[in-house]
Design a protein around this motif. Structure first.
Motif, PDB file in Angstrom:
ATOM      1  N   THR A 249      12.141   5.196   5.103  1.00  0.00           N
ATOM      2  CA  THR A 249      11.680   6.327   4.521  1.00  0.00           C
ATOM      3  C   THR A 249      10.144   6.635   4.674  1.00  0.00           C
ATOM      4  OG1 THR A 249      13.336   6.081   2.516  1.00  0.00           O
ATOM      5  CG2 THR A 249      11.225   7.258   1.963  1.00  0.00           C
ATOM      6  N   GLY A 250       9.825   7.901   4.809  1.00  0.00           N
ATOM      7  CA  GLY A 250       8.453   8.312   4.810  1.00  0.00           C
ATOM      8  C   GLY A 250       8.048   8.024   6.381  1.00  0.00           C
TER       9      GLY A 250
ATOM     10  N   ASN B 246      14.705   8.883   5.515  1.00  0.00           N
ATOM     11  CA  ASN B 246      14.534   9.938   4.676  1.00  0.00           C
ATOM     12  C   ASN B 246      13.131  10.596   4.622  1.00  0.00           C
ATOM     13  OD1 ASN B 246      14.923  11.444   2.301  1.00  0.00           O
ATOM     14  ND2 ASN B 246      14.713   9.782   0.880  1.00  0.00           N
ATOM     15  N   GLU B 247      12.860  11.452   4.334  1.00  0.00           N
ATOM     16  CA  GLU B 247      11.474  12.358   4.654  1.00  0.00           C
ATOM     17  C   GLU B 247      10.702  11.925   5.829  1.00  0.00           C
ATOM     18  OE1 GLU B 247       9.860  11.506   0.654  1.00  0.00           O
ATOM     19  OE2 GLU B 247      10.909  13.482   0.083  1.00  0.00           O
ATOM     20  N   SER B 248      11.325  11.780   6.935  1.00  0.00           N
ATOM     21  CA  SER B 248      10.480  11.351   8.058  1.00  0.00           C
ATOM     22  C   SER B 248      10.508  12.454   9.023  1.00  0.00           C
ATOM     23  CB  SER B 248      11.452  10.430   8.560  1.00  0.00           C
ATOM     24  OG  SER B 248      11.480   9.284   7.819  1.00  0.00           O
TER      25      SER B 248
ATOM     26  N   PRO C 194       5.657   0.584   1.804  1.00  0.00           N
ATOM     27  CA  PRO C 194       4.607   1.844   1.590  1.00  0.00           C
ATOM     28  C   PRO C 194       5.686   2.987   1.602  1.00  0.00           C
ATOM     29  CG  PRO C 194       3.986   0.473   3.438  1.00  0.00           C
ATOM     30  CD  PRO C 194       5.306   0.016   3.004  1.00  0.00           C
ATOM     31  N   LYS C 195       5.190   4.106   0.904  1.00  0.00           N
ATOM     32  CA  LYS C 195       6.067   5.384   0.877  1.00  0.00           C
ATOM     33  C   LYS C 195       5.836   6.439   2.162  1.00  0.00           C
ATOM     34  CE  LYS C 195       6.149   8.032  -3.077  1.00  0.00           C
ATOM     35  NZ  LYS C 195       7.374   7.252  -4.088  1.00  0.00           N
ATOM     36  N   ARG C 196       4.647   5.939   2.816  1.00  0.00           N
ATOM     37  CA  ARG C 196       4.456   6.451   4.269  1.00  0.00           C
ATOM     38  C   ARG C 196       4.190   5.466   5.381  1.00  0.00           C
ATOM     39  NH1 ARG C 196       6.841  11.012   4.389  1.00  0.00           N
ATOM     40  NH2 ARG C 196       6.566  12.008   2.609  1.00  0.00           N
ATOM     41  N   ILE C 197       4.872   5.639   6.352  1.00  0.00           N
ATOM     42  CA  ILE C 197       4.449   4.891   7.490  1.00  0.00           C
ATOM     43  C   ILE C 197       4.290   5.598   8.835  1.00  0.00           C
ATOM     44  CG2 ILE C 197       5.249   2.874   9.109  1.00  0.00           C
ATOM     45  CD1 ILE C 197       6.105   1.225   6.928  1.00  0.00           C
ATOM     46  N   ASN C 198       3.530   5.519   9.259  1.00  0.00           N
ATOM     47  CA  ASN C 198       2.830   6.224  10.735  1.00  0.00           C
ATOM     48  C   ASN C 198       3.231   5.263  11.866  1.00  0.00           C
ATOM     49  OD1 ASN C 198       2.463   8.811   9.484  1.00  0.00           O
ATOM     50  ND2 ASN C 198       0.257   8.119   9.051  1.00  0.00           N
ATOM     51  N   PHE C 199       3.937   5.565  12.818  1.00  0.00           N
ATOM     52  CA  PHE C 199       3.951   4.852  13.928  1.00  0.00           C
ATOM     53  C   PHE C 199       3.154   5.719  15.004  1.00  0.00           C
ATOM     54  CE2 PHE C 199       6.050   2.689  17.499  1.00  0.00           C
ATOM     55  CZ  PHE C 199       6.381   1.433  17.169  1.00  0.00           C
TER      56      PHE C 199
ATOM     57  N   ARG D  92       0.862  -1.206   0.006  1.00  0.00           N
ATOM     58  CA  ARG D  92      -0.098  -0.266  -0.028  1.00  0.00           C
ATOM     59  C   ARG D  92       0.837   1.264  -0.058  1.00  0.00           C
ATOM     60  NH1 ARG D  92      -5.105  -1.853   2.247  1.00  0.00           N
ATOM     61  NH2 ARG D  92      -5.668   0.300   2.375  1.00  0.00           N
ATOM     62  N   ARG D  93       0.211   2.434  -0.330  1.00  0.00           N
ATOM     63  CA  ARG D  93       1.169   3.402  -0.445  1.00  0.00           C
ATOM     64  C   ARG D  93       1.397   4.068   1.045  1.00  0.00           C
ATOM     65  NH1 ARG D  93       2.121   6.861  -4.373  1.00  0.00           N
ATOM     66  NH2 ARG D  93       1.883   8.838  -3.272  1.00  0.00           N
TER      67      ARG D  93
END
Ligand code: NAG
Ligand code: NAG
Length: 223
Positions: free
Chosen positions: A150-151, A195-197, A115-120, A89-90
């Motif tokens: 990343t993300g 990266n991008e975090s 995924p490009k974005r991962i929220n913890f 998934r993205r």
């Protein structure tokens, strides 16, 4: 490249006030190889918007974590992380739900992830083992660590409680006469090679030595 262990050892600075932390955080948000170390025993809070997870979410309770604050749950956290990290998934998220306290041993959440974005999303509380002996054989410089993601956004509004008293009681700085005193104690949260975090809205308390260390990160984002 300096090792982050070495950086962690040079904790001459005692404590940073929350306003100072925010100034530091602002200054580094665009950095290439952004580097942030926040020392001290004071609680500090990272203010910021709470990034909401869209896409698929992995709740640690579904992977066997116990929210009782007593049952060690690092394997469940790793399984939830692996679910999110490998999701096709993205966006994906790991949820640490509110009204729960999770005891977690030293652990590394490894990337890279799909995924490009991962929220913890730390909505509840994560507590460290309350005895330094739990680190026997583990890297004493860290407790919760993210590597090569990343993300990533590590967001709140929950709490990370390092339960550092056992470490302070044996610290060479505070007990120089103590035989077998220790110079190195864990950083509560490390984000290495990202990266991008970003980091937002987390309350840190009782860190054994350092609240947060962010190293070798490109395009650090303001949380
Ligand atoms: C957490 O506790 C608060 C206060 O008791 C309650 O209002 C809230 O609904 C609870 N949240 C969940 C997800 O159970
Ligand atoms: C970091 O993100 C930027 C922007 O998306 C991208 O151009 C770059 O390749 C990424 N670097 C790594 C090491 O993934």
């Amino acid at each position: 490249m300096p090792s982050y262990k070495a950086a962690n050892q040079s904790t001459e600075q005692r404590a940073a006030s929350p306003s100072r932390l925010q100034r530091i955080a602002k200054r580094i948000h665009m950095g290439i190889l952004a580097f942030l170390v926040i020392f001290g025993f004071v609680s500090s809070k990272f203010a910021g918007s709470n990034a909401k997870g869209t896409g698929t979410r992995f709740n640690v309770l579904d992977y066997g974590a116990a929210g009782d604050g007593k049952t060690e749950s690092s394997q469940a956290f790793l399984k939830a992380w692996n679910g999110a990290c490998t999701a096709a998934r993205r966006h994906a998220g790991v949820i640490i739900p509110e009204n729960n306290t999770f005891l977690v041993n030293p652990v590394i959440f490894e990337g890279p992830c799909k995924p490009k974005r991962i929220n913890f999303e730390i909505q509840g509380t994560i507590v460290a083992p309350n005895s330094p002996s739990l680190w026997n054989g583990c890297d004493a410089s860290q407790w919760l660590a993210f590597h090569a993601v990343t993300g990533l956004n590590v967001g709140g509004p929950g709490k990370i409680d390092g339960r550092g008293k056992g470490w302070w009681d044996q610290s060479c700085r505070y007990h120089p006469d103590l035989k077998d005193c220790t110079k190195l104690a864990p950083t509560a949260l490390k984000i290495i090679s990202c990266n991008e975090s970003s980091l937002s809205n987390i309350q840190f308390t009782n860190s054994p030595q350092t609240h947060v260390l962010i190293m070798y990160c490109t395009h650090w984002l303001e949380g």
